[in-house]
Design a protein around this motif. Structure first.
Motif, PDB file in Angstrom:
ATOM      1  N   SER A 163      30.823  38.674  50.539  1.00  9.51           N
ATOM      2  CA  SER A 163      31.599  38.916  49.320  1.00  9.51           C
ATOM      3  C   SER A 163      32.083  40.359  49.260  1.00  9.51           C
ATOM      4  O   SER A 163      33.231  40.620  48.881  1.00  9.51           O
ATOM      5  CB  SER A 163      30.749  38.611  48.085  1.00  9.51           C
ATOM      6  OG  SER A 163      30.373  37.263  48.074  1.00  9.51           O
TER       7      SER A 163
ATOM      8  N   ALA B 236      35.009  40.710  51.566  1.00 10.36           N
ATOM      9  CA  ALA B 236      36.235  40.141  51.003  1.00 10.36           C
ATOM     10  C   ALA B 236      36.879  41.107  50.002  1.00 10.36           C
ATOM     11  O   ALA B 236      38.094  41.298  50.017  1.00 10.36           O
ATOM     12  CB  ALA B 236      35.936  38.809  50.333  1.00 10.36           C
TER      13      ALA B 236
ATOM     14  N   VAL C 290      42.091  39.253  55.238  1.00 15.74           N
ATOM     15  CA  VAL C 290      41.114  38.514  54.438  1.00 15.74           C
ATOM     16  C   VAL C 290      40.760  37.165  55.072  1.00 15.74           C
ATOM     17  O   VAL C 290      39.679  36.636  54.840  1.00 15.74           O
ATOM     18  CB  VAL C 290      41.650  38.324  53.003  1.00 15.74           C
ATOM     19  CG1 VAL C 290      40.661  37.588  52.137  1.00 15.74           C
ATOM     20  CG2 VAL C 290      41.984  39.661  52.393  1.00 15.74           C
TER      21      VAL C 290
ATOM     22  N   VAL D  49      37.383  36.783  56.833  1.00 14.35           N
ATOM     23  CA  VAL D  49      36.293  36.892  55.864  1.00 14.35           C
ATOM     24  C   VAL D  49      36.129  35.582  55.109  1.00 14.35           C
ATOM     25  O   VAL D  49      35.011  35.103  54.898  1.00 14.35           O
ATOM     26  CB  VAL D  49      36.543  38.070  54.892  1.00 14.35           C
ATOM     27  CG1 VAL D  49      35.460  38.150  53.852  1.00 14.35           C
ATOM     28  CG2 VAL D  49      36.663  39.381  55.653  1.00 14.35           C
ATOM     29  N   ILE D  50      37.239  34.971  54.725  1.00 13.46           N
ATOM     30  CA  ILE D  50      37.178  33.687  54.023  1.00 13.46           C
ATOM     31  C   ILE D  50      36.597  32.612  54.939  1.00 13.46           C
ATOM     32  O   ILE D  50      35.804  31.781  54.506  1.00 13.46           O
ATOM     33  CB  ILE D  50      38.577  33.300  53.501  1.00 13.46           C
ATOM     34  CG1 ILE D  50      38.987  34.264  52.397  1.00 13.46           C
ATOM     35  CG2 ILE D  50      38.604  31.869  52.997  1.00 13.46           C
ATOM     36  CD1 ILE D  50      40.413  34.108  51.943  1.00 13.46           C
TER      37      ILE D  50
END
Length: 49
Positions: A22, A25, A37, A40-41
């Motif tokens: 988190s 992100a 991003v 990371v997602i």
């Protein structure tokens, strides 16, 4: 290391990993282009399932 039982150790590891993803992100969204991003997602998705 801290003499936790296996269930507690797994719960602590999973919880710490979700917090770090988190934070990654938030940093990626704030300081980098939108394409940064995506990895990371994907990490968040695979960590949950």
């Amino acid at each position: 290391m801290l003499r936790f039982n296996n269930e507690t150790l797994i719960a602590c590891t999973f919880s710490g990993g979700m917090r770090n993803i988190s934070a990654g992100a938030v940093i990626a969204i704030h300081y980098f282009p939108a394409t940064v991003v995506l990895p990371v997602i994907c990490g968040m998705f695979f960590n949950k399932y």
